[in-house]
Enzyme design. Structure first.
Site, mmCIF file in Angstrom:
data_model
loop_
_atom_site.group_PDB
_atom_site.id
_atom_site.type_symbol
_atom_site.label_atom_id
_atom_site.label_comp_id
_atom_site.label_asym_id
_atom_site.label_seq_id
_atom_site.Cartn_x
_atom_site.Cartn_y
_atom_site.Cartn_z
ATOM 1 C CE LYS A 199 -3.763 -2.525 2.143
ATOM 2 N NZ LYS A 199 -4.450 -2.932 3.369
ATOM 3 C CD GLN A 223 -3.144 -4.716 6.497
ATOM 4 O OE1 GLN A 223 -3.100 -3.706 5.804
ATOM 5 N NE2 GLN A 223 -3.702 -5.843 6.061
ATOM 6 C CG ASP A 242 -9.581 -0.405 4.268
ATOM 7 O OD1 ASP A 242 -9.320 -0.636 3.078
ATOM 8 O OD2 ASP A 242 -8.823 -0.712 5.208
#
Ligand code: NAP
Length: 291
Positions: free
Chosen positions: A52, A96, A119
């Site tokens: 990322k 994460q 997200d």
């Protein structure tokens, strides 16, 4: 049969994003900034975050990794997110997953400001998707929709079967395929571990989207001739033939299913690369909303 090339499409999209960032900067606007929280030192999570960060660098975003000990308490982690929520320079926040067992993922995710939830995991983002309001769509389903669009795959009136009902893939995928407009307007069936006669259902799918996490689960006898098959699964299994001793496999038995279908995503190189691009798109959108 056409292999849907997620590497190629994601490279095109990243080039488009890079150009948009350059245009922003030339116009004196702010550089998009993504913050990623990494708790503990799980190898797979390190790898995902690394990808990322690299993607952010490529398109010209600023990125910050907040590294926290696996011993951190839930409240301390929540305080860290709250700091990022109020930091004006940060446009997007991701945590994460998975988190250590003593921390509630739900509580942590819900702390992320909906304006920075790139997200698309918070209840606000999921709810907006459900009722057709503009918001951040979970990155993997958003990437799949992009692939369908870029390959001009017809969806209206088609029977789309989604295997898996997770909050981050299966459920949002079903909502996207059944919404009004293109890509969408499909008749959607969602299946899970309690579904009966699964292969009867999958055999009636014009579009089959598989997000189970069970390697090679979907075999040729479960697929209709000419179907579109999207394989979301990513499982690392031992391999005698690869240098590392491991290989990544999907939920679909690619060799036999690809003989029968019209379009198929490979693993790796199908859905996977699209997830990061969707995250970048969401971050740029979050930044653009501010200035
Ligand atoms: P998940 O939360 O574990 O959900 C799996 C789903 O599969 C559940 O709904 C489960 O049903 C269902 N299931 C399990 N066994 C089944 C069976 N025998 N028949 C029918 N349904 C069954 O997984 P996820 O987070 O959605 O991820 C799924 C896969 O996609 C994983 O391999 C993951 O690594 C991968 N993934 C890839 C990306 C990417 O970027 N490509 C992103 C996210 C996830 P129940 O609800 O009844 O338990």
């Amino acid at each position: 049969m056409t292999i849907i090339d997620g590497n190629k499409i994601s490279a095109q999209l990243k080039a488009e994003l890079k150009e948009q960032v350059e245009q922003r900067l030339n116009a004196g606007k702010k550089r998009p900034h993504l913050a990623a929280i990494l708790v503990g030192n799980d190898g797979a999570s390190e790898t995902y975050i690394g990808h990322k960060v690299k993607a952010c660098e490529f398109v010209g975003f600023k990125s910050t990794i907040v590294r926290l000990s696996s011993e951190i308490s839930e409240n301390q982690l929540i305080e860290e997110i709250q700091k990022l929520n109020t930091d004006k320079d940060i446009d997007g926040i991701i945590v994460q997953l998975p988190l250590p067992k003593h921390i509630s993922e739900e509580r942590v995710i819900e702390t992320i400001s909906p304006q920075k939830d790139v997200d698309g995991f918070t209840a606000v983002s999921a709810g907006k998707l459900l009722i057709g309001q503009k918001g951040f769509v979970s990155a993997t389903p958003a990437g799949i929709v992009e692939l369908i669009e870029r390959y001009h795959i017809p969806t209206a009136g088609k029977h789309c079967v989604v295997l898996g009902r997770s909050n981050i893939v299966g459920k949002p995928m079903a909502v996207l395929m059944s919404r009004k407009g293109y890509p969408g307007d499909a008749t959607v069936t969602i299946c899970h571990s309690k579904s009966e006669n699964l292969s009867e259902i999958t055999k009636s799918a014009d579009i089959l989207i598989v997000a189970l996490g069970i390697p090679n689960y979907v075999t040729a006898d479960m697929v209709k001739v000419g179907a579109v098959v999207i394989d979301v699964g990513i499982t690392r299994i031992k391999s005698d033939t690869s240098k590392t001793g491991w290989k990544i496999v999907g939920d679909v038995n690619f060799d036999e299913v690809s003989e029968k279908c019209s379009f198929i995503t490979p693993v790796p190189g199908g859905v996977g690369p699209m997830t990061i691009v969707s995250l970048l798109k969401n971050t740029l959108e979050a930044c653009s909303k501010k200035s």
